[in-house]
Design a protein around this motif. Structure first.
Motif, PDB file in Angstrom:
ATOM      1  N   VAL A  19      48.363  49.406  45.886  1.00  0.00           N
ATOM      2  CA  VAL A  19      49.068  48.672  44.902  1.00  0.00           C
ATOM      3  C   VAL A  19      49.308  47.222  45.519  1.00  0.00           C
ATOM      4  N   TYR A  20      48.860  46.077  44.989  1.00  0.00           N
ATOM      5  CA  TYR A  20      49.298  44.689  45.337  1.00  0.00           C
ATOM      6  C   TYR A  20      50.050  44.156  44.244  1.00  0.00           C
ATOM      7  N   ILE A  21      51.048  43.614  44.687  1.00  0.00           N
ATOM      8  CA  ILE A  21      51.950  42.664  43.691  1.00  0.00           C
ATOM      9  C   ILE A  21      51.897  41.213  44.384  1.00  0.00           C
ATOM     10  N   ASP A  22      51.207  40.254  43.327  1.00  0.00           N
ATOM     11  CA  ASP A  22      51.360  38.849  43.954  1.00  0.00           C
ATOM     12  C   ASP A  22      50.177  38.930  45.275  1.00  0.00           C
ATOM     13  N   GLY A  23      49.126  39.772  45.333  1.00  0.00           N
ATOM     14  CA  GLY A  23      48.336  39.684  46.513  1.00  0.00           C
ATOM     15  C   GLY A  23      48.842  40.539  47.942  1.00  0.00           C
ATOM     16  N   MET A  41      43.137  28.183  38.768  1.00  0.00           N
ATOM     17  CA  MET A  41      42.619  29.546  38.613  1.00  0.00           C
ATOM     18  C   MET A  41      43.985  30.403  38.434  1.00  0.00           C
ATOM     19  N   THR A  42      43.740  31.191  37.491  1.00  0.00           N
ATOM     20  CA  THR A  42      45.014  32.195  36.862  1.00  0.00           C
ATOM     21  C   THR A  42      45.227  33.068  38.312  1.00  0.00           C
ATOM     22  N   LYS A  43      46.634  33.309  38.517  1.00  0.00           N
ATOM     23  CA  LYS A  43      47.174  34.189  39.677  1.00  0.00           C
ATOM     24  C   LYS A  43      47.021  35.693  39.173  1.00  0.00           C
ATOM     25  N   THR A  44      46.535  36.657  39.909  1.00  0.00           N
ATOM     26  CA  THR A  44      46.739  37.954  39.606  1.00  0.00           C
ATOM     27  C   THR A  44      48.035  38.539  40.307  1.00  0.00           C
ATOM     28  N   ILE A  45      48.897  39.050  39.306  1.00  0.00           N
ATOM     29  CA  ILE A  45      50.188  39.396  39.764  1.00  0.00           C
ATOM     30  C   ILE A  45      50.177  40.886  40.017  1.00  0.00           C
ATOM     31  N   LEU A  46      49.497  41.601  39.510  1.00  0.00           N
ATOM     32  CA  LEU A  46      49.320  43.338  39.834  1.00  0.00           C
ATOM     33  C   LEU A  46      47.866  43.521  39.924  1.00  0.00           C
ATOM     34  N   GLU A  47      47.604  44.183  41.029  1.00  0.00           N
ATOM     35  CA  GLU A  47      46.126  44.809  41.015  1.00  0.00           C
ATOM     36  C   GLU A  47      46.334  46.197  41.763  1.00  0.00           C
ATOM     37  N   THR A  48      45.673  47.144  40.977  1.00  0.00           N
ATOM     38  CA  THR A  48      45.696  48.477  41.619  1.00  0.00           C
ATOM     39  C   THR A  48      44.257  48.702  42.204  1.00  0.00           C
ATOM     40  N   LYS A  49      44.035  49.416  43.188  1.00  0.00           N
ATOM     41  CA  LYS A  49      42.632  49.582  43.805  1.00  0.00           C
ATOM     42  C   LYS A  49      42.485  51.185  44.175  1.00  0.00           C
ATOM     43  N   ASN A  50      41.535  51.753  43.348  1.00  0.00           N
ATOM     44  CA  ASN A  50      41.292  53.226  43.829  1.00  0.00           C
ATOM     45  C   ASN A  50      42.531  53.981  43.824  1.00  0.00           C
ATOM     46  N   LEU A  51      43.502  53.752  42.742  1.00  0.00           N
ATOM     47  CA  LEU A  51      44.633  54.526  42.973  1.00  0.00           C
ATOM     48  C   LEU A  51      44.420  55.813  42.500  1.00  0.00           C
ATOM     49  N   GLU A 107      46.403  39.521  35.059  1.00  0.00           N
ATOM     50  CA  GLU A 107      46.626  38.356  35.513  1.00  0.00           C
ATOM     51  C   GLU A 107      48.403  37.806  35.025  1.00  0.00           C
ATOM     52  N   ALA A 108      48.960  36.852  35.844  1.00  0.00           N
ATOM     53  CA  ALA A 108      50.347  36.461  35.470  1.00  0.00           C
ATOM     54  C   ALA A 108      50.245  35.670  34.014  1.00  0.00           C
ATOM     55  N   GLY A 109      51.409  35.915  33.439  1.00  0.00           N
ATOM     56  CA  GLY A 109      51.797  35.519  32.185  1.00  0.00           C
ATOM     57  C   GLY A 109      51.179  36.207  30.927  1.00  0.00           C
TER      58      GLY A 109
END
Length: 308
Positions: free
Chosen positions: A63-67, A1-11, A30-32
């Motif tokens: 904001v989430y960096i690597d979860g 499973m590909t890792k999510t490196i950056l995620e924003t939620k309702n920013l 996703e990472a990479g």
């Protein structure tokens, strides 16, 4: 499973209690990957990037960096991120290497070996002892990327890294970004207005306009490698346009009057055959109906253009 490196939620960011610069921005990178972040001037790109980097606080969202949320441990989380935002700034009287030492001291634990490594990566090792004032703008951009790489980040954010460069400088940055992803496994979030370059190097893109996410997805898919974009022409363009606007399963991406009789749309759900049957049943009289290959520049202008 590909890792999510950056995620924003309702920013969301609102200035002065009235101006909504960014509204409910949801991104997942996703990472990479090399991820293009696009939008017209004033669309909210730089404000979004500043929130991602913790330089300004959002009114809402996270904001989430690597979860991990940057609210929980901002300094630790942002150690995984490098950035070049709004152009490089260096001490002109210092050499490239000495500039890296200064910035390395801010980060801590940056060895001279690592400084030489990043200068080699960006192609400036042979000019490491030259003063920054003698660097071309393109070289300074690469030095800025070297600075962003000092702490071995998993994610690097580049805000308009080719701005002001000539074609040779643009090509150098393009090659470097590909190298970062391919050879070092670094995830790249790239904000740029040179859409042909984005099309050439980005795996995925997101387009923002007036602070809101317009579309996001795989670059090739958006440009119709899966035949999701169709071009249709009829004897009554105005009537056909009205019929297409009533379709819930498509996004109209060319509603302007022009010399051509054709209109383009993106199929969000269903099959081309379903859409064809639906619009014909609504009274459309068609001359043609076929998949269309477009450039990222075409797509960008079509989805960000405002109706008159």
């Amino acid at each position: 499973m590909t890792k999510t490196i950056l995620e924003t939620k309702n920013l969301t960011k609102i200035f002065g209690n009235k101006f909504v610069a960014v509204q409910n921005l949801n991104l997942k990178i996703e990472a990479g990957t090399i991820f293009g972040f696009l939008g017209p001037n004033g669309a909210g790109k730089t404000t979004s990037i500043r929130m991602i980097l913790g330089l300004i606080k959002p009114n809402e969202g996270e904001v989430y960096i690597d979860g991990t949320s940057i609210k929980e441990n901002r300094n630790k989380v942002l150690q995984k991120v490098g950035a070049l935002v709004e152009g490089p700034a260096f001490y002109d009287y210092l050499s490239a290497r000495d500039n890296m030492k200064v910035f390395g001291a801010y980060s801590g634990n940056i060895t001279e070996k690592r400084i030489d490594e990043v200068l080699e990566i960006v192609g400036l090792y042979n000019r490491r002892n030259d003063k920054a004032k003698n660097y071309s703008y393109g070289m300074k951009q690469r030095l800025g990327i070297a600075q962003a790489l000092l702490n071995k980040p998993e994610l690097i954010i580049l805000d308009e890294p080719t701005n002001g460069l000539d074609p040779y400088g643009i090509q150098e940055i393009r090659v470097l970004i590909k190298q970062l992803s391919r050879d070092l496994g670094v995830t790249v979030l790239l904000s740029s207005h040179i859409l042909s370059e984005v099309e050439m190097i980005c795996d995925k893109v997101a387009i923002i306009n007036r602070g809101q996410l317009v579309v996001t997805g795989d670059t090739k898919t958006l440009l119709n490698s899966e035949k999701k974009i169709y071009e249709v022409a009829g004897s009554d363009k105005t009537g056909l346009n009205d019929i297409l606007k009533s379709e819930k399963n498509i996004t109209l991406i060319d509603s302007k009057e022009n010399e051509s009789d054709s209109i383009c749309f993106y199929i969000n759900d269903g099959t081309p055959e379903d859409i064809l049957v639906s619009i014909v049943n609504k009274g459309a009289r068609l001359k043609s109906y076929s998949p269309k290959k477009i450039t990222l520049e075409d797509f960008f202008f079509q989805v960000t253009r405002e109706d008159e």
